[in-house]
Motif scaffolding. Sequence first.
Motif, PDB file in Angstrom:
ATOM      1  N   ILE A  16       0.846  -1.202   0.000  1.00 16.86           N
ATOM      2  CA  ILE A  16       0.000   0.000   0.000  1.00 16.86           C
ATOM      3  C   ILE A  16       0.875   1.243   0.000  1.00 16.86           C
ATOM      4  O   ILE A  16       0.608   2.217  -0.717  1.00 16.86           O
ATOM      5  N   GLY A  17       1.932   1.225   0.804  1.00 16.48           N
ATOM      6  CA  GLY A  17       2.863   2.349   0.812  1.00 16.48           C
ATOM      7  C   GLY A  17       3.518   2.545  -0.539  1.00 16.48           C
ATOM      8  O   GLY A  17       3.672   3.674  -1.020  1.00 16.48           O
ATOM      9  N   ALA A  18       3.881   1.431  -1.184  1.00 17.39           N
ATOM     10  CA  ALA A  18       4.500   1.530  -2.506  1.00 17.39           C
ATOM     11  C   ALA A  18       3.521   2.102  -3.524  1.00 17.39           C
ATOM     12  O   ALA A  18       3.897   2.929  -4.371  1.00 17.39           O
ATOM     13  N   ALA A  19       2.254   1.677  -3.450  1.00 18.71           N
ATOM     14  CA  ALA A  19       1.241   2.206  -4.373  1.00 18.71           C
ATOM     15  C   ALA A  19       1.071   3.706  -4.191  1.00 18.71           C
ATOM     16  O   ALA A  19       0.941   4.456  -5.167  1.00 18.71           O
ATOM     17  N   LEU A  20       1.086   4.153  -2.947  1.00 19.76           N
ATOM     18  CA  LEU A  20       0.997   5.583  -2.675  1.00 19.76           C
ATOM     19  C   LEU A  20       2.208   6.320  -3.232  1.00 19.76           C
ATOM     20  O   LEU A  20       2.078   7.332  -3.940  1.00 19.76           O
ATOM     21  N   ASP A  21       3.383   5.814  -2.931  1.00 18.57           N
ATOM     22  CA  ASP A  21       4.614   6.517  -3.276  1.00 18.57           C
ATOM     23  C   ASP A  21       4.868   6.543  -4.775  1.00 18.57           C
ATOM     24  O   ASP A  21       5.520   7.459  -5.289  1.00 18.57           O
ATOM     25  N   LEU A  22       4.337   5.546  -5.489  1.00 21.91           N
ATOM     26  CA  LEU A  22       4.565   5.458  -6.941  1.00 21.91           C
ATOM     27  C   LEU A  22       3.390   5.991  -7.748  1.00 21.91           C
ATOM     28  O   LEU A  22       3.355   5.849  -8.971  1.00 21.91           O
ATOM     29  N   GLY A  23       2.409   6.604  -7.058  1.00 17.87           N
ATOM     30  CA  GLY A  23       1.293   7.224  -7.760  1.00 17.87           C
ATOM     31  C   GLY A  23       0.330   6.245  -8.406  1.00 17.87           C
ATOM     32  O   GLY A  23      -0.248   6.540  -9.457  1.00 17.87           O
ATOM     33  N   LYS A  24       0.115   5.088  -7.775  1.00 14.72           N
ATOM     34  CA  LYS A  24      -0.735   4.056  -8.366  1.00 14.72           C
ATOM     35  C   LYS A  24      -2.116   3.967  -7.711  1.00 14.72           C
ATOM     36  O   LYS A  24      -2.852   3.008  -7.953  1.00 14.72           O
ATOM     37  N   THR A  25      -2.484   4.943  -6.900  1.00 10.08           N
ATOM     38  CA  THR A  25      -3.715   4.817  -6.112  1.00 10.08           C
ATOM     39  C   THR A  25      -4.980   4.757  -6.958  1.00 10.08           C
ATOM     40  O   THR A  25      -6.000   4.226  -6.510  1.00 10.08           O
ATOM     41  N   GLN A  26      -4.939   5.290  -8.179  1.00  9.73           N
ATOM     42  CA  GLN A  26      -6.125   5.296  -9.026  1.00  9.73           C
ATOM     43  C   GLN A  26      -6.137   4.139 -10.032  1.00  9.73           C
ATOM     44  O   GLN A  26      -7.065   4.036 -10.843  1.00  9.73           O
ATOM     45  N   GLU A  27      -5.121   3.294  -9.975  1.00 11.81           N
ATOM     46  CA  GLU A  27      -5.142   2.116 -10.834  1.00 11.81           C
ATOM     47  C   GLU A  27      -6.272   1.178 -10.409  1.00 11.81           C
ATOM     48  O   GLU A  27      -6.604   1.101  -9.227  1.00 11.81           O
ATOM     49  N   PRO A  28      -6.887   0.457 -11.345  1.00 14.00           N
ATOM     50  CA  PRO A  28      -8.046  -0.380 -11.016  1.00 14.00           C
ATOM     51  C   PRO A  28      -7.811  -1.349  -9.856  1.00 14.00           C
ATOM     52  O   PRO A  28      -8.714  -1.586  -9.055  1.00 14.00           O
ATOM     53  N   TYR A  29      -6.605  -1.893  -9.766  1.00 11.26           N
ATOM     54  CA  TYR A  29      -6.325  -2.841  -8.692  1.00 11.26           C
ATOM     55  C   TYR A  29      -6.361  -2.166  -7.327  1.00 11.26           C
ATOM     56  O   TYR A  29      -6.888  -2.718  -6.348  1.00 11.26           O
ATOM     57  N   TRP A  30      -5.811  -0.955  -7.235  1.00 10.97           N
ATOM     58  CA  TRP A  30      -5.641  -0.288  -5.950  1.00 10.97           C
ATOM     59  C   TRP A  30      -6.801   0.639  -5.579  1.00 10.97           C
ATOM     60  O   TRP A  30      -7.004   0.933  -4.402  1.00 10.97           O
ATOM     61  N   GLN A  31      -7.554   1.081  -6.548  1.00 11.50           N
ATOM     62  CA  GLN A  31      -8.595   2.068  -6.273  1.00 11.50           C
ATOM     63  C   GLN A  31      -9.578   1.633  -5.183  1.00 11.50           C
ATOM     64  O   GLN A  31      -9.913   2.434  -4.298  1.00 11.50           O
ATOM     65  N   PRO A  32     -10.058   0.369  -5.171  1.00  8.78           N
ATOM     66  CA  PRO A  32     -10.992  -0.032  -4.110  1.00  8.78           C
ATOM     67  C   PRO A  32     -10.393   0.051  -2.707  1.00  8.78           C
ATOM     68  O   PRO A  32     -11.116   0.329  -1.741  1.00  8.78           O
ATOM     69  N   VAL A  33      -9.097  -0.214  -2.601  1.00  4.93           N
ATOM     70  CA  VAL A  33      -8.448  -0.131  -1.288  1.00  4.93           C
ATOM     71  C   VAL A  33      -8.490   1.302  -0.763  1.00  4.93           C
ATOM     72  O   VAL A  33      -8.931   1.558   0.367  1.00  4.93           O
ATOM     73  N   PHE A  34      -8.054   2.239  -1.569  1.00  3.72           N
ATOM     74  CA  PHE A  34      -7.955   3.620  -1.111  1.00  3.72           C
ATOM     75  C   PHE A  34      -9.336   4.275  -0.973  1.00  3.72           C
ATOM     76  O   PHE A  34      -9.512   5.162  -0.127  1.00  3.72           O
ATOM     77  N   LYS A  35     -10.302   3.803  -1.737  1.00  8.05           N
ATOM     78  CA  LYS A  35     -11.667   4.312  -1.575  1.00  8.05           C
ATOM     79  C   LYS A  35     -12.196   4.001  -0.187  1.00  8.05           C
ATOM     80  O   LYS A  35     -12.948   4.778   0.397  1.00  8.05           O
ATOM     81  N   GLY A  36     -11.775   2.866   0.377  1.00 17.77           N
ATOM     82  CA  GLY A  36     -12.227   2.488   1.711  1.00 17.77           C
ATOM     83  C   GLY A  36     -11.729   3.390   2.817  1.00 17.77           C
ATOM     84  O   GLY A  36     -12.221   3.317   3.947  1.00 17.77           O
ATOM     85  N   TYR A  37     -10.757   4.244   2.510  1.00 13.05           N
ATOM     86  CA  TYR A  37     -10.194   5.160   3.506  1.00 13.05           C
ATOM     87  C   TYR A  37     -10.587   6.614   3.261  1.00 13.05           C
ATOM     88  O   TYR A  37     -10.131   7.498   4.003  1.00 13.05           O
ATOM     89  N   GLU A  38     -11.412   6.873   2.249  1.00  9.98           N
ATOM     90  CA  GLU A  38     -11.819   8.250   1.984  1.00  9.98           C
ATOM     91  C   GLU A  38     -12.597   8.826   3.166  1.00  9.98           C
ATOM     92  O   GLU A  38     -12.360   9.967   3.591  1.00  9.98           O
ATOM     93  N   TYR A  39     -13.544   8.062   3.686  1.00 13.84           N
ATOM     94  CA  TYR A  39     -14.286   8.532   4.862  1.00 13.84           C
ATOM     95  C   TYR A  39     -13.331   8.774   6.026  1.00 13.84           C
ATOM     96  O   TYR A  39     -13.452   9.773   6.752  1.00 13.84           O
ATOM     97  N   SER A  40     -12.384   7.880   6.199  1.00 11.80           N
ATOM     98  CA  SER A  40     -11.484   7.949   7.352  1.00 11.80           C
ATOM     99  C   SER A  40     -10.638   9.204   7.336  1.00 11.80           C
ATOM    100  O   SER A  40     -10.399   9.824   8.386  1.00 11.80           O
ATOM    101  N   LYS A  41     -10.175   9.599   6.157  1.00  9.52           N
ATOM    102  CA  LYS A  41      -9.363  10.823   6.057  1.00  9.52           C
ATOM    103  C   LYS A  41     -10.188  12.049   6.443  1.00  9.52           C
ATOM    104  O   LYS A  41      -9.688  12.946   7.146  1.00  9.52           O
ATOM    105  N   GLN A  42     -11.450  12.086   6.024  1.00  9.58           N
ATOM    106  CA  GLN A  42     -12.313  13.206   6.400  1.00  9.58           C
ATOM    107  C   GLN A  42     -12.639  13.165   7.883  1.00  9.58           C
ATOM    108  O   GLN A  42     -12.685  14.207   8.553  1.00  9.58           O
TER     109      GLN A  42
END
Length: 292
Positions: A16-42
Motif C-alpha cells: 500500500i505504501g508503494a502504491a501511494l509513493d509510486l502514484g498508483k492509487t487510481q489504478e483499477p487494482y488499488w482504487q478499491p483499497v484507497f476508496k475504503g479510507y476516503e471517509y477515514s481521512k475526512q
Amino acid sequence: MAKITASVYTSHVPAIGAALDLGKTQEPYWQPVFKGYEYSKQWLKGNKPDVIFLVFNDHATAFSLEMIPTFAIGTAAQYQPADEGWGPRPVPVVQGHPDLAGHIAQSVIQQDFDLTIVNKMDVDHGLTVPLSLMCGEQDPLQGAWPCPVIPFAVNVVQYPVPSGQRCFNLGQAIRKAVESYDEDLNVQIWGTGGMSHQLQGPRAGLINKEFDKMFLDKLIADPLAAAAIPHIDYVREAGSEGIELVMWLIARGAMSDIQDGKVTGPAPKLKHRFYHVPASNTAVGHAILENQ
C-alpha cells in the motif's frame, strides 16, 4: 487529564505504501483499497487528536534477532522513516511526544507490564502506512503529520509472541496511564497489522474472509470473546502473519467500555468499517470506534 477518545484499526500492508509513493492509487487494482479510507481521512480531519498512540510491529528494521522486545515504547522526540531495502518512504519525519510516552511507560510498568524503553528508532511501513492511509499523502520536506505519534512496537514476528488476552489487558493499562497524565490531551490509539495473510511456506497467499469478518464482529461487539481467541486459532485460520491482529486488541482494550477485564460501560460507536481482498497477498481490514 488526557483522554482516549477513539481507536482506529487498520492493516499496514507494505505494498500500500508503494502504491501511494509510486502514484498508483487510481489504478483499477488499488482504487478499491484507497476508496475504503476516503471517509477515514475526512473523519480524522474533523477529529484531529493531540497525540496518536500507534501500535505496530517492527519488521526487522529497528530490532533484529539479536534483540527482540515483546513490548517497546518509543520515547524519542522524533523518528526517521526507515530504509527497508529500497530507501526510506518519501514521508515526513514522525514527531514524538516524549513527556506523555515517558509517563505511559512509568505507569504501565508500575501496573506490572514490562516495557522496553526506546530512545532512538527508525520506523518502518508498519507505522508510516497507517499514517498515510488516514492522513493522506504528505510532502516529506514541507509537510508534517497532523500530530505527534508515540510508537508502540509489539513482537509478532519471532516466537514466542504475546497472547491476545495479554494485549487486551495491556490496552486497559495504557488507558489508565493516559488518563493519569496531568494535561488536557485528546489521544487516539491505533491498532495496526493483519488481517489474514501468510507470506511463506505451502500456505503462502492464504486469506480467510470468514475468520477476518468474524474477528471484526467480535472486536466491535464482543471484545472479551475476541481477546479470548487462542494463539493457535490465528495461525491455523488466519495464517502465520495473521497473529498481527493481537495488536488490534491493545487498542480495543483501551476503550472506555472495558474496566478491569469486563464490559462495564456503553459500547463505543462504530463510525466506519471496511474490508477488502486482496491488497498484495493480504486481506485489508479497517474500523474506527469512538468512545461514548
